[in-house]
Design a protein around this motif. Structure first.
Motif: not given
Length: 245
Positions: A53-54, A95-100, A152-161, A184-185
């Protein structure tokens, strides 16, 4: 708040904001916007790489000129300039991970997600061979002022939902309509986009002074001059009293 795609994709964003309006007062020192949401799907979570997620928040765009100084004959002077047709006054990417690693470059180009690509266009005829140093300088300056940021890693995603992001808005915001986008990516490709507005407005005395400066500049200038004279007279009087003691 509506999704961008007309046809519903297999996975869709369902999201909300803790507030869709920010009031700038005399004591305003920034604000936090909580963005939360879920992924709507009618089938089980797909196999393969996890969902990413971004989130971006973009302030009103402005035209501006970036100038480069060089030292000539012992002094620094402006020698080259680049007119940027539209640059966001504020731009944050969370983002939920490194953007690149989670976003493919061609999808970044298509949606202008990363900070350097947020500049929309260049105005007029290009007078420099390479625009990159100018846009990089603009980004550095606004990053230093807290106006551009990548979390980066500023979005927390739980169980892909479920997902959430807490985004800080600085105190030096300008008034206007801000745009929120949630992407959503999967495997670096964007599968759905959600958009939502945030209204930033001055209120109270701040709003009154802001409108006065634009609607009645002569009166605003006279008031500013009167305040300056009064402040100078008050400081002078206080200094004389202190000297007598």
């Amino acid at each position: 708040m509506v999704p961008e795609n007309a046809d519903a994709p297999p996975e869709r964003v369902v999201a909300g904001l803790s507030s869709d309006a920010v009031s700038i007062t005399a004591s305003f020192d920034g604000s936090n916007i909580l963005i939360y949401g879920a992924v709507a799907r009618e089938a089980p979570v797909p196999d393969g790489p996890p969902l990413e997620v971004i989130v971006t928040i973009e302030g009103p765009s402005q035209a501006l000129t970036v100038r480069r100084k060089t030292r000539q004959v012992g002094i620094w002077i402006n020698t080259e300039s680049l007119e940027v047709g539209a640059a966001p006054s504020f731009y944050v990417v969370s983002t939920s991970g490194p953007l690149d690693q989670i976003l493919q470059p061609d999808w970044d180009t298509r949606y202008r997600i990363s900070v350097p690509l947020a500049m929309r266009s260049f105005a007029g005829e290009l007078t420099v061979e390479d625009t990159v140093p100018f846009t990089e300088a603009l980004v550095r300056l606004r990053e230093g002022n807290g106006l551009y940021r990548t979390d980066e890693a500023g979005v927390n995603v739980v169980d892909q939902t479920l997902f959430n992001a807490d985004i800080r808005l600085p105190a030096n915001l300008i008034e206007g309509d801000y745009k929120t986008r949630i992407f959503l990516l999967r495997e670096g490709r964007i599968i759905d986009v959600f958009r939502a507005p945030i209204e930033v407005r001055k209120v109270g005395i701040e709003r009154w002074l802001y409108r006065l400066a634009f609607d009645r500049p002569l009166l605003y200038g006279l008031m500013s001059l009167a305040v300056a004279i009064a402040a100078g007279w008050g400081a002078s009087s206080a200094f004389r009293l202190l000297r007598r003691r």
